[in-house]
Write a protein that holds these residues in place. Structure first.
Motif, PDB file in Angstrom:
ATOM      1  N   LEU A 145       0.669  -1.164   0.091  1.00 51.71           N
ATOM      2  CA  LEU A 145       0.195   0.088   0.138  1.00 51.71           C
ATOM      3  C   LEU A 145       0.887   1.268   0.121  1.00 51.71           C
ATOM      4  CD1 LEU A 145      -3.072   0.327   0.062  1.00 51.71           C
ATOM      5  CD2 LEU A 145      -2.828   0.657   2.607  1.00 51.71           C
ATOM      6  N   THR A 146       1.958   1.111   0.628  1.00 52.86           N
ATOM      7  CA  THR A 146       2.836   2.473   0.807  1.00 52.86           C
ATOM      8  C   THR A 146       3.484   2.547  -0.780  1.00 52.86           C
ATOM      9  OG1 THR A 146       3.462   1.738   2.930  1.00 52.86           O
ATOM     10  CG2 THR A 146       4.920   3.209   1.616  1.00 52.86           C
ATOM     11  N   SER A 181       0.853   4.128  -2.757  1.00 53.12           N
ATOM     12  CA  SER A 181       0.663   5.440  -2.407  1.00 53.12           C
ATOM     13  C   SER A 181       1.629   6.438  -3.011  1.00 53.12           C
ATOM     14  CB  SER A 181       0.737   5.731  -0.712  1.00 53.12           C
ATOM     15  OG  SER A 181       0.607   6.735  -0.292  1.00 53.12           O
ATOM     16  N   ILE A 226      -1.548   9.760  -3.639  1.00 49.52           N
ATOM     17  CA  ILE A 226      -2.564   9.589  -2.814  1.00 49.52           C
ATOM     18  C   ILE A 226      -2.006   9.061  -1.253  1.00 49.52           C
ATOM     19  CG2 ILE A 226      -4.844   8.374  -2.255  1.00 49.52           C
ATOM     20  CD1 ILE A 226      -5.049   7.659  -5.411  1.00 49.52           C
ATOM     21  N   THR A 227      -2.509   9.779  -0.259  1.00 50.45           N
ATOM     22  CA  THR A 227      -2.012   9.489   1.283  1.00 50.45           C
ATOM     23  C   THR A 227      -2.199   8.067   1.260  1.00 50.45           C
ATOM     24  OG1 THR A 227      -3.959  10.262   2.141  1.00 50.45           O
ATOM     25  CG2 THR A 227      -2.419  11.864   1.453  1.00 50.45           C
ATOM     26  N   LEU A 228      -1.520   7.638   2.132  1.00 47.52           N
ATOM     27  CA  LEU A 228      -1.363   6.396   2.765  1.00 47.52           C
ATOM     28  C   LEU A 228      -2.696   6.061   3.636  1.00 47.52           C
ATOM     29  CD1 LEU A 228      -0.215   3.508   2.940  1.00 47.52           C
ATOM     30  CD2 LEU A 228       0.995   4.267   4.851  1.00 47.52           C
ATOM     31  N   ASN A 244      -5.647   7.721   3.004  1.00 51.28           N
ATOM     32  CA  ASN A 244      -6.773   7.612   2.060  1.00 51.28           C
ATOM     33  C   ASN A 244      -6.975   6.332   1.604  1.00 51.28           C
ATOM     34  OD1 ASN A 244      -8.159  10.062   2.676  1.00 51.28           O
ATOM     35  ND2 ASN A 244      -6.822  11.194   1.133  1.00 51.28           N
ATOM     36  N   LEU A 245      -5.529   5.745   1.019  1.00 54.03           N
ATOM     37  CA  LEU A 245      -5.613   4.443   0.424  1.00 54.03           C
ATOM     38  C   LEU A 245      -6.011   3.307   1.244  1.00 54.03           C
ATOM     39  CD1 LEU A 245      -2.525   4.333  -1.852  1.00 54.03           C
ATOM     40  CD2 LEU A 245      -4.778   4.413  -2.557  1.00 54.03           C
ATOM     41  N   SER A 246      -5.808   3.506   2.732  1.00 54.25           N
ATOM     42  CA  SER A 246      -6.092   2.589   3.622  1.00 54.25           C
ATOM     43  C   SER A 246      -7.626   2.567   3.901  1.00 54.25           C
ATOM     44  CB  SER A 246      -5.326   2.902   4.889  1.00 54.25           C
ATOM     45  OG  SER A 246      -4.095   2.649   5.117  1.00 54.25           O
ATOM     46  N   THR A 251      -9.207   9.118  -9.065  1.00 55.15           N
ATOM     47  CA  THR A 251      -8.606   8.478  -8.019  1.00 55.15           C
ATOM     48  C   THR A 251      -8.396   7.010  -8.640  1.00 55.15           C
ATOM     49  OG1 THR A 251      -9.073   9.635  -6.109  1.00 55.15           O
ATOM     50  CG2 THR A 251      -8.219   7.412  -5.740  1.00 55.15           C
ATOM     51  N   ILE A 283      -5.198   4.834  -9.734  1.00 55.16           N
ATOM     52  CA  ILE A 283      -4.905   3.270  -9.027  1.00 55.16           C
ATOM     53  C   ILE A 283      -4.648   2.465 -10.400  1.00 55.16           C
ATOM     54  CG2 ILE A 283      -5.771   1.603  -7.676  1.00 55.16           C
ATOM     55  CD1 ILE A 283      -6.940   3.803  -5.909  1.00 55.16           C
TER      56      ILE A 283
END
Length: 78
Positions: free
Chosen positions: A25-26, A29, A34-36, A38-40, A54, A58
């Motif tokens: 995920l990092t 990101s 996109i911030t970690l 928000n992806l979380s 977005t 992705i």
């Protein structure tokens, strides 16, 4: 609430696609900007919406289609 997203029947499968591609995920990101955090939210199924821009970023980075990230299942009834 884990099944909150099921109220509308749409599930995000970002975690499955990331695992298939062996991408963290990092890393995603950093690649998509996109911030970690928000992806979380997306990964854990807590998102109430996702912008097309977005979703597009992705999909571009994961070399996938929107349908690879979204799944419909029968929503919970209230």
């Amino acid at each position: 609430m884990k099944d909150e997203g099921r109220a509308h029947g749409i599930e995000l499968t970002l975690d499955e696609v990331l695992a298939e591609r062996d991408i963290t995920l990092t890393e995603l990101s950093l690649r998509v900007g996109i911030t970690l955090a928000n992806l979380s939210i997306l990964k854990n199924g807590h998102a109430k919406a996702i912008r097309f821009s977005t979703l597009s970023r992705i999909c571009r980075e994961l070399d996938c289609q929107p349908g690879d990230l979204l799944r419909y299942s029968e929503p919970f009834s209230s």
